[in-house]
Design a protein around this motif. Structure first.
Motif, PDB file in Angstrom:
ATOM      1  N   LYS A   1     -20.194 -25.197  24.919  1.00  0.00           N
ATOM      2  CA  LYS A   1     -21.459 -24.560  25.302  1.00  0.00           C
ATOM      3  C   LYS A   1     -22.579 -25.539  25.643  1.00  0.00           C
ATOM      4  N   TRP A   2     -22.899 -26.465  24.748  1.00  0.00           N
ATOM      5  CA  TRP A   2     -24.060 -27.318  24.987  1.00  0.00           C
ATOM      6  C   TRP A   2     -23.857 -28.256  26.173  1.00  0.00           C
ATOM      7  N   PRO A   3     -22.739 -29.011  26.247  1.00  0.00           N
ATOM      8  CA  PRO A   3     -22.550 -29.880  27.417  1.00  0.00           C
ATOM      9  C   PRO A   3     -22.545 -29.108  28.728  1.00  0.00           C
ATOM     10  N   ALA A   4     -21.892 -27.946  28.744  1.00  0.00           N
ATOM     11  CA  ALA A   4     -21.833 -27.160  29.979  1.00  0.00           C
ATOM     12  C   ALA A   4     -23.206 -26.621  30.354  1.00  0.00           C
ATOM     13  N   THR A   5     -23.984 -26.215  29.362  1.00  0.00           N
ATOM     14  CA  THR A   5     -25.321 -25.698  29.631  1.00  0.00           C
ATOM     15  C   THR A   5     -26.223 -26.793  30.201  1.00  0.00           C
ATOM     16  N   VAL A   6     -26.212 -27.963  29.568  1.00  0.00           N
ATOM     17  CA  VAL A   6     -27.035 -29.071  30.047  1.00  0.00           C
ATOM     18  C   VAL A   6     -26.560 -29.532  31.418  1.00  0.00           C
ATOM     19  N   GLN A   7     -25.246 -29.556  31.615  1.00  0.00           N
ATOM     20  CA  GLN A   7     -24.703 -29.963  32.906  1.00  0.00           C
ATOM     21  C   GLN A   7     -25.173 -29.024  34.014  1.00  0.00           C
ATOM     22  N   SER A   8     -25.178 -27.723  33.730  1.00  0.00           N
ATOM     23  CA  SER A   8     -25.654 -26.752  34.717  1.00  0.00           C
ATOM     24  C   SER A   8     -27.141 -26.928  34.985  1.00  0.00           C
ATOM     25  N   ALA A   9     -27.904 -27.174  33.915  1.00  0.00           N
ATOM     26  CA  ALA A   9     -29.351 -27.312  34.071  1.00  0.00           C
ATOM     27  C   ALA A   9     -29.722 -28.558  34.863  1.00  0.00           C
ATOM     28  N   LYS A  10     -28.990 -29.653  34.667  1.00  0.00           N
ATOM     29  CA  LYS A  10     -29.374 -30.888  35.347  1.00  0.00           C
ATOM     30  C   LYS A  10     -28.993 -30.877  36.824  1.00  0.00           C
ATOM     31  N   ALA A  11     -28.270 -29.820  37.258  1.00  0.00           N
ATOM     32  CA  ALA A  11     -27.973 -29.686  38.683  1.00  0.00           C
ATOM     33  C   ALA A  11     -29.248 -29.565  39.503  1.00  0.00           C
ATOM     34  N   ILE A  12     -30.311 -29.052  38.898  1.00  0.00           N
ATOM     35  CA  ILE A  12     -31.594 -28.954  39.602  1.00  0.00           C
ATOM     36  C   ILE A  12     -32.067 -30.346  40.013  1.00  0.00           C
ATOM     37  N   LEU A  13     -31.780 -31.350  39.163  1.00  0.00           N
ATOM     38  CA  LEU A  13     -32.156 -32.724  39.473  1.00  0.00           C
ATOM     39  C   LEU A  13     -31.146 -33.389  40.401  1.00  0.00           C
ATOM     40  N   THR A  14     -29.860 -33.247  40.089  1.00  0.00           N
ATOM     41  CA  THR A  14     -28.849 -33.998  40.813  1.00  0.00           C
ATOM     42  C   THR A  14     -28.582 -33.432  42.207  1.00  0.00           C
ATOM     43  N   ALA A  15     -28.504 -32.116  42.308  1.00  0.00           N
ATOM     44  CA  ALA A  15     -28.275 -31.501  43.611  1.00  0.00           C
ATOM     45  C   ALA A  15     -29.574 -31.216  44.337  1.00  0.00           C
ATOM     46  N   GLY A  16     -30.676 -31.116  43.581  1.00  0.00           N
ATOM     47  CA  GLY A  16     -31.948 -30.717  44.165  1.00  0.00           C
ATOM     48  C   GLY A  16     -32.111 -29.214  44.043  1.00  0.00           C
ATOM     49  N   PRO A  17     -33.336 -28.713  43.976  1.00  0.00           N
ATOM     50  CA  PRO A  17     -33.566 -27.281  43.775  1.00  0.00           C
ATOM     51  C   PRO A  17     -32.918 -26.395  44.838  1.00  0.00           C
ATOM     52  N   ALA A  18     -33.018 -26.778  46.102  1.00  0.00           N
ATOM     53  CA  ALA A  18     -32.505 -25.925  47.179  1.00  0.00           C
ATOM     54  C   ALA A  18     -30.985 -25.790  47.116  1.00  0.00           C
TER      55      ALA A  18
END
Length: 444
Positions: A411-428
């Motif tokens: 749960k925690w690694p997957a949740t953080v990984q999903s959240a940091k996509a905003i930074l790594t992939a960019g918001p759009a």
């Protein structure tokens, strides 16, 4: 040298040999296909594949046609400093009979003919994972070649990019919606050590879980092959603790495939098709057999019950067949399974039972020390279930506790990984990816 000797005695894993109806495991290999009982306890450090026995881990090499494989390898050659790479997901192996017919617009601008043929004229983005020995070195080279692959983080340099990759979530850095050779891809970067540790210890199950399912390995490394063989065997053991005394082959593979989805926020919030796991197993049953059959028959407590099908040399190609299986529920044997679970995951299960049994902290720490994989001199010990493992194995709530430990791991690694996509992939791009996932989940 002893560990290498053990590995050299491991038998073939081609995935195409005739079935044996019952597995055995003794102090020495009983056949050319048996696993020495100490190979997991003494993993070697390998410099090349010549140090592995012939065909060891070949079950991991799932087949595709040669043209498709060459196209995928052509894509990964555009990237620097890759030590290990695989492609995965529905763009590589189908998860639905009708998936291609639903596609009205291919994401690929101008893909090779081999990719169009393999995807049956439709089109799906192809997912990759690249492992690299030095994260910052990879991103430094990759930024020079492909600055447009990165979000605004790329402007901050390879040091920031690699820190975001390694320090948060599961240790992955994903770039989605990238066009290479006319093909739309998503690729994730992981440090080699992070990948190897997750396969061996199940720190996050993020990469280990992806490799529980059939993938197309494109660039190999011998130490990862050994670590993944341990990972696959651990998946079988964990699934057995979740299953009743009798079950079917499809139930086993569905349980294995579902491990890394327990606790994944995408499943909780409608970003994944709820039938995804069933679809993966149903449409890849032959590949699951190739991946797991020899490992299953290496275990002493699992039996195939439908012996009439074993006379068919091509039974593995029969996708309608759902073989019945059984497992020995003997407490000592199940205690050995508990003891042989991956280290980080096993400790989570131990802590759950510490709370249930109200074991004082000092006593519990002594038990943990006694159950360490190494002795005081750092020598690996034989992994045999002790008193605490057998006590756990006797509990009727063991399947629930194992499921809870999986949930805690994911749960925690997957949740953080999903959240940091905003930074790594960019918001759009991250919003686009989320919306497309939700749309596909609604369609199915």
């Amino acid at each position: 040298m002893a560990s290498r000797h053990c590995l050299r005695s491991i038998g073939c894993y081609s995935g195409r040999r005739p079935l044996s109806t019952q597995s055995t495991e003794t102090s020495a290999p009983s056949s050319a296909h048996s696993l020495p009982p100490d190979w997991e306890e003494s993993p070697p450090s390998l410099s090349d594949f010549a140090e592995l026995p012939k065909d060891f881990g070949k079950n991991q090499l799932i087949e595709t046609n040669e043209d498709f494989k060459r196209s995928l390898r052509g894509i990964i050659r555009k990237f620097p400093a890759i030590s290990y790479a695989f492609a995965y997901g529905s763009g590589v192996f189908p998860q639905s009979d009708a998936s291609a017919s639903r596609i009205t617009h291919s994401p690929h601008p101008n893909p090779p003919e081999a990719i169009l043929k393999w995807q049956k004229g439709g089109g799906k983005m192809i997912d990759f994972v690249f492992a690299t020995k030095f994260s910052q070195h990879f991103h430094s080279l990759n930024l020079n070649r492909h600055r447009d692959h990165y979000s605004f983080l790329g402007a901050l340099g390879s040091g920031v990019v690699s820190h975001v990759q390694d320090a948060y979530g599961a240790g992955a850095y994903f770039n989605p919606y990238i066009t290479v050779d006319g093909t739309m891809i998503k690729y994730g970067v992981v440090n080699f050590t992070t990948l190897q540790r997750d396969l061996s210890d199940w720190d996050t199950l993020y990469f280990a879980g992806r490799l529980h399912k059939p993938v197309k390995i494109l660039h190999e490394e011998p130490n990862i092959r050994v670590a993944n063989q341990r990972n696959l065997l651990s998946a079988v053991r964990c699934a057995l603790l979740l299953l009743p005394p009798t079950f079917t082959e499809k139930q086993l593979y569905t349980t294995i495939a579902g491990l890394s989805y327990k606790g994944d926020p995408r499943m909780d919030y409608g970003s994944e098709n709820p039938k995804k796991i069933d679809n993966i197993v149903t449409h890849q049953i032959r590949n699951f057999r190739i991946l797991y059959h020899d490992l299953i028959t290496s275990l002493p407590n699992v039996t195939y019950l439908d012996q009439q099908c074993f006379s068919k040399p091509d039974w593995m190609d029969d996708t309608k067949l759902d073989v019945r299986m059984s497992q020995d529920m003997d407490i000592e044997r199940r205690g050995n399974i508990v003891r042989r679970l991956p280290k980080s995951f096993r400790e989570k299960l131990y802590f759950l039972y510490q709370r249930k049994f109200s074991i004082p902290g000092r006593d519990f720490q002594e038990m943990l020390d006694a159950s360490k994989d190494e002795d005081a001199q750092g020598v690996l010990k034989k992994q045999v279930g002790g008193i605490f493992d057998r006590r756990i194995a006797a509990e009727t709530d063991l399947p629930d506790m194992v499921a809870k430990a999986v949930h805690q791991t994911v749960k925690w690694p997957a949740t953080v990984q999903s959240a940091k996509a905003i930074l790594t992939a960019g918001p759009a791009r991250s919003w686009r990816y989320l919306q497309e996932k939700r749309d596909k989940a609604k369609q199915k």
